[in-house]
Design a protein around this motif. Sequence first.
Motif, short mmCIF file in Angstrom:
data_model
loop_
_atom_site.label_atom_id
_atom_site.label_comp_id
_atom_site.label_asym_id
_atom_site.label_seq_id
_atom_site.Cartn_x
_atom_site.Cartn_y
_atom_site.Cartn_z
N ALA A 9 48.15 102.84 -6.63
CA ALA A 9 49.20 101.84 -6.41
C ALA A 9 49.26 101.49 -4.92
N LYS A 10 49.62 100.23 -4.64
CA LYS A 10 49.79 99.78 -3.26
C LYS A 10 51.09 100.33 -2.68
N LEU A 11 51.05 100.63 -1.39
CA LEU A 11 52.26 101.04 -0.69
C LEU A 11 53.00 99.78 -0.25
N ARG A 12 54.21 99.59 -0.77
CA ARG A 12 55.03 98.44 -0.39
C ARG A 12 56.45 98.92 -0.13
N GLN A 13 57.18 98.14 0.64
CA GLN A 13 58.58 98.47 0.96
C GLN A 13 59.39 98.68 -0.32
N GLY A 14 60.03 99.84 -0.45
CA GLY A 14 60.94 100.10 -1.55
C GLY A 14 60.33 100.08 -2.93
N SER A 15 59.02 100.28 -3.02
CA SER A 15 58.37 100.13 -4.33
C SER A 15 58.30 101.41 -5.15
#
Length: 75
Positions: free
Chosen positions: A46-52
């Motif tokens: 999974a991609k690291l994204r803000q608040g994900s």
Amino acid sequence: PRTFPKVEARPGLEVAERGTNVAGVVVSLAKGLVTVRGADGRDRVAKLRQGSFMVAGKQVTLVAPRTAPAGGAAP
């Protein structure tokens, strides 16, 4: 813009990606991606994204772990 607490994505940390079926424990982290091993033994990336991600019921942003201090622990 809303900000979320930052949590170090250390191996063994239980996480769940919001809005997907990706949940389990962190296996590794590289190049903005986290590998999560589910209860079924399958690895998912999974991609690291803000608040994900959710950790312990809280919405967070996963970040790379800080490296251990030089020299390590005293004998």
